[in-house]
Scaffold this motif. Sequence first.
Motif, PDB file in Angstrom:
ATOM      1  N   ALA A   1       0.826  -1.201   0.000  1.00 28.59           N
ATOM      2  CA  ALA A   1       0.000   0.000   0.000  1.00 28.59           C
ATOM      3  C   ALA A   1       0.866   1.259   0.000  1.00 28.59           C
ATOM      4  O   ALA A   1       0.573   2.243  -0.687  1.00 28.59           O
ATOM      5  CB  ALA A   1      -0.941  -0.004   1.206  1.00 28.59           C
TER       6      ALA A   1
ATOM      7  N   GLN B   1      -2.681   5.875   4.091  1.00 32.74           N
ATOM      8  CA  GLN B   1      -3.705   5.537   5.079  1.00 32.74           C
ATOM      9  C   GLN B   1      -3.933   4.031   5.123  1.00 32.74           C
ATOM     10  O   GLN B   1      -4.027   3.434   6.201  1.00 32.74           O
ATOM     11  CB  GLN B   1      -5.021   6.248   4.746  1.00 32.74           C
TER      12      GLN B   1
ATOM     13  N   ASP C   1      -0.717   4.835  -1.072  1.00 32.60           N
ATOM     14  CA  ASP C   1      -1.868   4.917  -0.165  1.00 32.60           C
ATOM     15  C   ASP C   1      -1.382   4.768   1.277  1.00 32.60           C
ATOM     16  O   ASP C   1      -1.375   3.680   1.849  1.00 32.60           O
ATOM     17  CB  ASP C   1      -2.870   3.814  -0.506  1.00 32.60           C
TER      18      ASP C   1
END
Length: 403
Positions: free
Chosen positions: A255, A262, A260
């Motif tokens: 991720a 978060q 990304d």
Amino acid sequence: MATDQDPESVNRRIARLRKASGLTQQELADRTQLQGPGYSRSYLAQVERGHRLATPAVVSALAAALGLQVADLYGQPYHDALTDDGITTVIGALREALAYVDVPPDISHPRPLEALEADLQGVHVLLQQTRHAKLGALLPALVEETTVHALETGSERAWRALHRAQVAAVRLTRKLGFEDLSELAAERARASALAAQDPHLAVMVTHRRTLLMMARAQWRPALAALAHAARQVDRARPDSSEVLGAIHLRSAVLAARSGDRQAADDFLAQAQEMNGHAARHAHPRDTHGTTFTSGNVAVHHAAVAVEVRDYDAALRRDAHVTGEVAATLIPERHAHHHIDMARALAEIGKPRVALERLERAEHIAPQLTLYHPQARLVTQHLVDAQRTLPAPLRRMASRMRVI
């Protein structure tokens, strides 16, 4: 400072391969947008000039955009070093050993399965210690002999032993830059996992395969594969905490590389939860070779910060990888953490401390550091950034053959 006669650095290789593909910097930058967050032309220009590090995410995205393998951009396999360590001939033997699928190798008297299982435990230790040369010398025979037992007896125990040998082959060949052989070994390991009737073995093959997907900038497919694998985990089994924890940690890095943050932090939180669950219930931490410990969770927190280029956060998190936490790390993971931190320190203009971290990595795991593309890239970056090389840096660069 590097000259035209020096070994080709990653940044120069990226520029050469881009030009060979007939692409401008803008066109290559545009192609990286298809892999995720993408990179601007100005950023790519800085990478090609060596002013910015070609991070794993950058190299993966550029390789995918150029239709190449990551190893092509890194210049792997590092044949000179492999030859010196005697590993080159082993790769050919391992490739042949993995070719046996339906018919066993012609071995009249393979060692008893008990002896092979004992050797496989030793292989596990060698993997943790990153002793590539010794591991490579043992592995082809282990693959062949366990193949004989699996195909001739069909027992789940024999298939499980073969699976362990094949997983070791996946890990070794990927580290050395033989991506095609690593992919083949992963396919063989998945088939053996199914024959062994252990669904968690197949889940862990997916977990290891996502490293290859990560190298191809296949962030979303890899995350989807891990999400599917997590749904296959039997949470009633004592190894479930390790399996799920390992999946969450790998997902966090994926991720982060996809941009990304978060989602990466959410995966880290889930891994931390699994770590607590394992501690409360005294569950095993290394059934599948993941060494899912508090230290491993801590270094992944730092690694995620490095991947999203939040170097201040990386240094703060690095401060927690000490004492009892650091003591839970195997040499492979501990050395890798120092390489990650060397990347961060090089990026923020602290070459002396970056070199110290590389030296610490080499002290802990010499062969891992020698063959690690990012360790070489950071070393090359430090060389390029200085007109006069300090003696320790010159020695490091010489050992890695980047000067």
